[in-house]
Design a protein around this motif. Structure first.
Motif, short mmCIF file in Angstrom:
data_model
loop_
_atom_site.label_atom_id
_atom_site.label_comp_id
_atom_site.label_asym_id
_atom_site.label_seq_id
_atom_site.Cartn_x
_atom_site.Cartn_y
_atom_site.Cartn_z
N GLU A 133 0.81 -1.23 0.00
CA GLU A 133 0.00 0.00 0.00
C GLU A 133 0.84 1.27 0.00
O GLU A 133 0.38 2.34 0.40
N PHE A 134 2.07 1.13 -0.50
CA PHE A 134 2.96 2.30 -0.58
C PHE A 134 2.32 3.44 -1.37
O PHE A 134 2.34 4.60 -0.95
N VAL A 135 1.75 3.12 -2.54
CA VAL A 135 1.18 4.15 -3.41
C VAL A 135 0.02 4.87 -2.71
O VAL A 135 -0.13 6.09 -2.83
N HIS A 136 -0.76 4.11 -1.96
CA HIS A 136 -1.87 4.73 -1.22
C HIS A 136 -1.34 5.73 -0.18
O HIS A 136 -1.88 6.82 -0.03
N LEU A 137 -0.30 5.33 0.52
CA LEU A 137 0.28 6.22 1.52
C LEU A 137 0.84 7.47 0.85
O LEU A 137 0.61 8.59 1.31
#
Ligand code: GDP
Ligand code: MG
Length: 296
Positions: free
Chosen positions: A258-262
């Motif tokens: 969920e890196f992109v979400h963060l």
């Protein structure tokens, strides 16, 4: 155009002024040594530093203590400047005796509020007050897959009273997708059970779209993240990633973590709100307390 005064351009005027001045965004990272705090920050912002074509600079810490260090980066994207101050808190929770280990962090956050208040109160107000108030606290949870540590719960509680806290499951590549989901649900239940109120906060001022966005963020939080300062080659393309026993984790692949979400949350959807909420909720609470104390 009859009767048009043109004050609606004020939004563009304000915008222009703000853009010229640039933004300041102050993030504190909290968690045990080795959980990937420095790596994550570099993964989020390094690309921008390179993209900004030599205009970037990594400067000396603008405020430094023996325990807490700040690194300041100037980021420029399409003519918009963002001064990003990353406050690192090495050693938190690393000791055998962690009693009161959070105190220097809380003190640091309050000290910035206090400095801001002093500047606000001086007769000759500076036209633009340098803002060192912390807008976001990234709280790194160890990927144990079991539960939060009692110390985590205590510190999350203390922090959430003074700053916007965004917890993340660090190094989530060490858990399977199923383990991450279970861990996330467990953490959510513990946060609720302990009555810990995390950012984003709902308010009457939000429209339905904003409420929906916040709701979807609340479902994602704590973000299960993976950071990497190294590239792996996938289909002949170099991308940020890590190799582990299950294969390759591509940091920017939403199916992998969920890196992109963060990153979207921090730099796109909630940047301005994190700054505003800091001023309107956390700083305001500090300020009214201080001013009340002065009167007595
Ligand atoms: P810090 O002490 O919290 O700042 O941690 P660092 O960013 O210095 O990272 C500590 C070590 O963990 C380094 O060897 C990193 O390469 C590694 N690391 C960082 N992020 C991750 C991650 O998401 N997954 C894995 N497996 N290792 C990571
Ligand atoms: Mg570090």
């Amino acid at each position: 155009l009859n009767g048009y005064v043109g004050f609606d351009t004020i939004t563009t005027q304000i915008e222009k002024k703000l853009l010229k001045r640039g933004f300041q965004f102050n993030v504190i990272v909290v968690g045990q040594t080795g959980l990937g705090k420095s790596t994550l920050i570099n993964t989020i912002f390094a690309a921008h530093l390179i993209d900004s074509k030599g205009r970037q600079s990594v400067e000396e810490p603008f405020r430094q203590t023996t325990e807490i260090q700040t690194v300041s980066h100037l980021i420029e994207e399409n003519g918009i400047r963002l001064r990003l101050n990353i406050v690192d808190t090495p050693g938190y929770g690393d000791q055998v005796n962690n009693e009161n280990c959070w105190e220097p962090i809380i003190k640091y956050i309050k000290d910035q509020h206090s400095a801001y208040l002093r500047k606000e109160l001086t007769a000759m107000r500076e036209r633009y007050i340098q803002d060192t108030r912390i807008h976001c606290c990234l709280f790194f949870i160890a990927p144990t897959g079991h539960a939060l540590k009692p110390l985590d719960i205590l510190v999350l509680k203390k922090l959430s009273e003074v700053v916007n806290v965004v917890p993340v499951i660090a190094k989530s590549d060490s858990l399977t997708i199923e383990e991450r989901l279970a861990f996330k649900q467990r953490i959510k239940a513990e946060l609720a059970h302990n009555n810990i109120k995390l950012y984003p906060y709902d308010s009457d001022e939000l429209d339905q779209g904003e409420l929906d966005l916040n709701q979807s963020m609340k479902e994602l939080i704590p973000f299960a993240i993976v950071g990497s300062e190294k590239n792996v080659v996938i289909d002949g393309k170099a991308v940020r990633g890590r190799r582990n026993k299950w294969g390759v984790i591509v940091v920017e692949n939403e199916n992998h973590c969920e890196f992109v979400h963060l990153r979207n949350f921090l730099t796109r959807t909630h940047l301005q709100d994190l700054i505003e909420t800091t001023a309107q909720i956390h700083y305001e609470a500090f300020r009214s307390k201080q001013l009340l104390a002065l009167k007595e």
